[in-house]
Design an enzyme around this catalytic site. Sequence first.
Site, PDB file in Angstrom:
ATOM      1  N   ASN A  69       5.097  13.185   1.413  1.00 43.46           N
ATOM      2  CA  ASN A  69       5.576  13.015   0.026  1.00 43.46           C
ATOM      3  C   ASN A  69       5.872  14.287  -0.689  1.00 43.46           C
ATOM      4  O   ASN A  69       6.744  14.174  -1.559  1.00 43.46           O
ATOM      5  CB  ASN A  69       4.005  12.431  -0.411  1.00 43.46           C
ATOM      6  CG  ASN A  69       3.824  10.934  -0.255  1.00 43.46           C
ATOM      7  OD1 ASN A  69       4.595  10.202   0.427  1.00 43.46           O
ATOM      8  ND2 ASN A  69       2.550  10.656  -0.292  1.00 43.46           N
ATOM      9  N   ARG A  99      16.521  -1.098   2.852  1.00 44.35           N
ATOM     10  CA  ARG A  99      16.287  -0.324   3.826  1.00 44.35           C
ATOM     11  C   ARG A  99      15.850  -0.857   5.144  1.00 44.35           C
ATOM     12  O   ARG A  99      15.148  -1.847   4.994  1.00 44.35           O
ATOM     13  CB  ARG A  99      14.787   0.608   3.563  1.00 44.35           C
ATOM     14  CG  ARG A  99      14.933   1.525   2.193  1.00 44.35           C
ATOM     15  CD  ARG A  99      13.693   2.365   2.204  1.00 44.35           C
ATOM     16  NE  ARG A  99      13.482   2.969   0.872  1.00 44.35           N
ATOM     17  CZ  ARG A  99      13.997   4.186   0.594  1.00 44.35           C
ATOM     18  NH1 ARG A  99      14.623   4.733   1.368  1.00 44.35           N
ATOM     19  NH2 ARG A  99      14.018   4.640  -0.565  1.00 44.35           N
ATOM     20  N   ARG A 146      17.694   6.356  -0.996  1.00 43.31           N
ATOM     21  CA  ARG A 146      17.380   7.759  -0.690  1.00 43.31           C
ATOM     22  C   ARG A 146      16.706   7.910   0.465  1.00 43.31           C
ATOM     23  O   ARG A 146      15.588   7.255   0.855  1.00 43.31           O
ATOM     24  CB  ARG A 146      16.318   8.176  -1.836  1.00 43.31           C
ATOM     25  CG  ARG A 146      15.946   9.491  -1.756  1.00 43.31           C
ATOM     26  CD  ARG A 146      16.947  10.355  -2.772  1.00 43.31           C
ATOM     27  NE  ARG A 146      16.917   9.921  -3.962  1.00 43.31           N
ATOM     28  CZ  ARG A 146      17.471  10.660  -4.840  1.00 43.31           C
ATOM     29  NH1 ARG A 146      18.297  11.723  -4.577  1.00 43.31           N
ATOM     30  NH2 ARG A 146      17.328  10.425  -6.165  1.00 43.31           N
ATOM     31  N   HIS A 155      18.621  -2.841  -5.803  1.00 43.63           N
ATOM     32  CA  HIS A 155      17.359  -2.581  -5.184  1.00 43.63           C
ATOM     33  C   HIS A 155      16.397  -4.102  -4.921  1.00 43.63           C
ATOM     34  O   HIS A 155      15.568  -3.949  -4.565  1.00 43.63           O
ATOM     35  CB  HIS A 155      16.431  -1.743  -6.160  1.00 43.63           C
ATOM     36  CG  HIS A 155      15.087  -1.339  -5.517  1.00 43.63           C
ATOM     37  ND1 HIS A 155      13.998  -2.001  -6.185  1.00 43.63           N
ATOM     38  CD2 HIS A 155      14.773  -0.463  -4.768  1.00 43.63           C
ATOM     39  CE1 HIS A 155      12.925  -1.073  -5.488  1.00 43.63           C
ATOM     40  NE2 HIS A 155      13.602  -0.537  -4.456  1.00 43.63           N
ATOM     41  N   TYR A 192       3.054  -1.773   4.820  1.00 45.60           N
ATOM     42  CA  TYR A 192       3.443  -2.260   3.129  1.00 45.60           C
ATOM     43  C   TYR A 192       2.802  -3.344   2.917  1.00 45.60           C
ATOM     44  O   TYR A 192       3.271  -4.417   3.624  1.00 45.60           O
ATOM     45  CB  TYR A 192       5.015  -2.041   2.673  1.00 45.60           C
ATOM     46  CG  TYR A 192       5.326  -0.448   2.935  1.00 45.60           C
ATOM     47  CD1 TYR A 192       4.937   0.544   3.662  1.00 45.60           C
ATOM     48  CD2 TYR A 192       6.744  -0.116   1.963  1.00 45.60           C
ATOM     49  CE1 TYR A 192       5.253   1.802   3.884  1.00 45.60           C
ATOM     50  CE2 TYR A 192       7.273   1.053   2.159  1.00 45.60           C
ATOM     51  CZ  TYR A 192       6.761   2.243   2.889  1.00 45.60           C
ATOM     52  OH  TYR A 192       7.111   3.165   2.856  1.00 45.60           O
ATOM     53  N   ARG A 226      -0.107   1.678  -8.223  1.00 45.57           N
ATOM     54  CA  ARG A 226      -0.447   2.975  -7.120  1.00 45.57           C
ATOM     55  C   ARG A 226       0.005   4.240  -7.219  1.00 45.57           C
ATOM     56  O   ARG A 226      -0.832   5.165  -7.040  1.00 45.57           O
ATOM     57  CB  ARG A 226       0.433   2.364  -5.766  1.00 45.57           C
ATOM     58  CG  ARG A 226       0.287   3.277  -4.453  1.00 45.57           C
ATOM     59  CD  ARG A 226       1.002   2.743  -3.525  1.00 45.57           C
ATOM     60  NE  ARG A 226       2.441   2.426  -3.698  1.00 45.57           N
ATOM     61  CZ  ARG A 226       3.167   3.018  -3.503  1.00 45.57           C
ATOM     62  NH1 ARG A 226       3.241   4.342  -3.326  1.00 45.57           N
ATOM     63  NH2 ARG A 226       4.643   2.500  -3.740  1.00 45.57           N
ATOM     64  N   HIS A 261       2.443  -2.004  -2.203  1.00 41.93           N
ATOM     65  CA  HIS A 261       3.785  -1.926  -2.656  1.00 41.93           C
ATOM     66  C   HIS A 261       4.358  -3.188  -3.737  1.00 41.93           C
ATOM     67  O   HIS A 261       5.458  -3.285  -4.012  1.00 41.93           O
ATOM     68  CB  HIS A 261       4.722  -1.945  -1.344  1.00 41.93           C
ATOM     69  CG  HIS A 261       6.091  -1.742  -1.399  1.00 41.93           C
ATOM     70  ND1 HIS A 261       7.141  -2.481  -1.577  1.00 41.93           N
ATOM     71  CD2 HIS A 261       6.733  -0.653  -1.782  1.00 41.93           C
ATOM     72  CE1 HIS A 261       8.242  -1.858  -1.540  1.00 41.93           C
ATOM     73  NE2 HIS A 261       7.670  -0.555  -1.957  1.00 41.93           N
TER      74      HIS A 261
END
EC number: 2.7.4.1
Length: 697
Positions: free
Chosen positions: A53, A386, A416, A446, A479, A575, A603
Amino acid sequence: MTEEIGTGSSLQNKYFNREMSWLQFNARVLQEAEDTATPLIERLRFIGIFSNNLDEFFKVRYATIKRIAEAGKGGRSFLGGISASELMEEITQTVIKHQKTSLSILNTIERELEKEHIYIIKETEVSDNHKAFIANYFITKVSPALVTIMIGELEKFPSLKDSAAYLAVKMVMSKEDKAFEAKNTYALIEIPKNVERFVELPADGNKQYIIILDDLIRYCLNNIFSIFKYDSISAHMIKITRDAELDIESDLSKSFIDKISKSVKNRSAGDPVRFVYDKRIDKETLDFLMFKMGIDSTDSIIPGGRYHNRRDYMGFPSLGREDLQYKKITPLPIPGLSLQGSLLDKIAQKDYLLYAPYQTFSYVVKFLREAALDPAVKAIKITIYRLAEISHIASSLINAAKNGKEVTVQIELQARFDEQANIYYAEQMQGEGVKLIFGVAGLKVHSKVCLIEREENSRIVRYAFISTGNFNESTARIYTDYTLFTSNQKIGKELNKVFDFFEVNYKIKKYRHLIVSPHYTRNSLYSLIETEILNNIKGKPSGIKLKLNSLSDYKMIDRLYAASRAGVKIKLIVRGICCLIPGVKGMSENIEIISVIDKFLEHPRLFIFENGGNQKLYISSADFMGRNLDNRVEITCPIYDENIKQEINDTFEICWSDNVKARIVNQNQDNKYRKNNKVKVRSQFALYEYYKNKLEA
């Protein structure tokens, strides 16, 4: 009607700084490594998550702040009342503190491992029993992968790879050595990424041994530099982190895939933003390296421990010790929805909700597999952000195209750190006849939706799934995300409008059911919040419950503050980043916030508005961040099925009841665990039991 906060208020009194809030989130991750209730090997893996992270934070957020500082701009309004230069210093000092804590935790974990007869040894602790194994392992596995650069005599310092770890080697040369004029000479050894970082050595009875690759290389330094004559040799770890912003060229003759691909390759040459070094390195070597590398005062310089790239601890070997890891759960089926028959037939009758990883992600793959084979299915349209490294989603779409379906994939090549994987699959799909769309100029896509069109009785019937998370088999195991399966034709038609917008994006569509960014989400949410304020004034049922990854948009926070001042009760489960300051009299006393960090990564984005007793409930791909509201294509989908509404309310309340892994977000940002005298609720474990009970019922 909405009351705005006075502009005279200090920004620092109104909002938590985004970057410092993120660092507090990462401190919560570090708490999981410290928590003795977390299984021992999992604690090591949380060290890895914490470190990974931090790497991404410096590549993206710190790099942005550095750009602001170097441009000579204060950045106070953008950064919540603190200047860029002040914030960079505060970040550096906080990270140094967190890194010190992480090293202390790591040392504690290693002592606990020894009680379990697991030993992580250094190069000075190699026993006679392991010498032959290490020598052979080095020659066969490590040596062929090593890149060693003699930097002492080079005029130009080599460009170091982003986030790669290097051993900085110093040799104090013998008088007999004629190869180098200087007394000291230096070399860099790149720690190879294609060799396991943790090398398992032969066991000795019930004792298990690990040597970290860095130390194995240290042990073999005399082998590497055997051609030189030196009096002493030492090696200390260094690492740089580079700005990860993609600079995309404007050459019209190149395809978008080629431009992104080149930009990703160029990322390795981005400006350095963080330099981490072993604090035990001697000053002479450190000064030499920093001078040669051009490290300056705008970079974050972090004295660290013996090892860097601790993100590799995410892959710490299991060693056959299931007792030191989380107990594996078997993802459950959705009640009433069998994976054996036709999903489409079932979805035609009613909506279904999947909550991964408590329930199996196989339904998403099965939906696409069935659509790929069904002769009545004419078209499949999907957005991809992703993909997994080995993606059954991508293979299903290719299968559909081979079967003559019209397959349209909106794939985001600028997701990213996943650009390379997406480029790989984009090229594969394009080669198989899948129609690719690369988004809308200036907007990332997204949203997470799939729409299929099926011919039934000479008319087109639409089936869809809409998710809060990526269509990724790997992350679906760790997730938590909601996915709605529906044949609601009104929602299906509006999803089709979104895909039309991808292709003809100068026409802005109108929607009655979906809330779509960038055109409608902000104002729609404002309106929903305003309704809660008016209902509370009128004495009608009111209240707002939100579950988010991040909450950083100041204007949205101001609306929530206004609702709080009007008496609306607001419960937030956030979160990560949270810039809203709860519990301040006259500003936010009706707002409570918790953050849950545990086995799975929380998530989902979930919005619940009481709406005078006729509850409005939505799942979404959008967080309350400026980028999601204004600069991305996001889809927020209403939930109409009353049973699913109840299920989502139940799951929210279970999470809200957590008094084991929930931290209270308060004015002090001290990450205190929520403790009370109620029955212990560890929400992620309780949710699995909730879904098991639903199956039995």
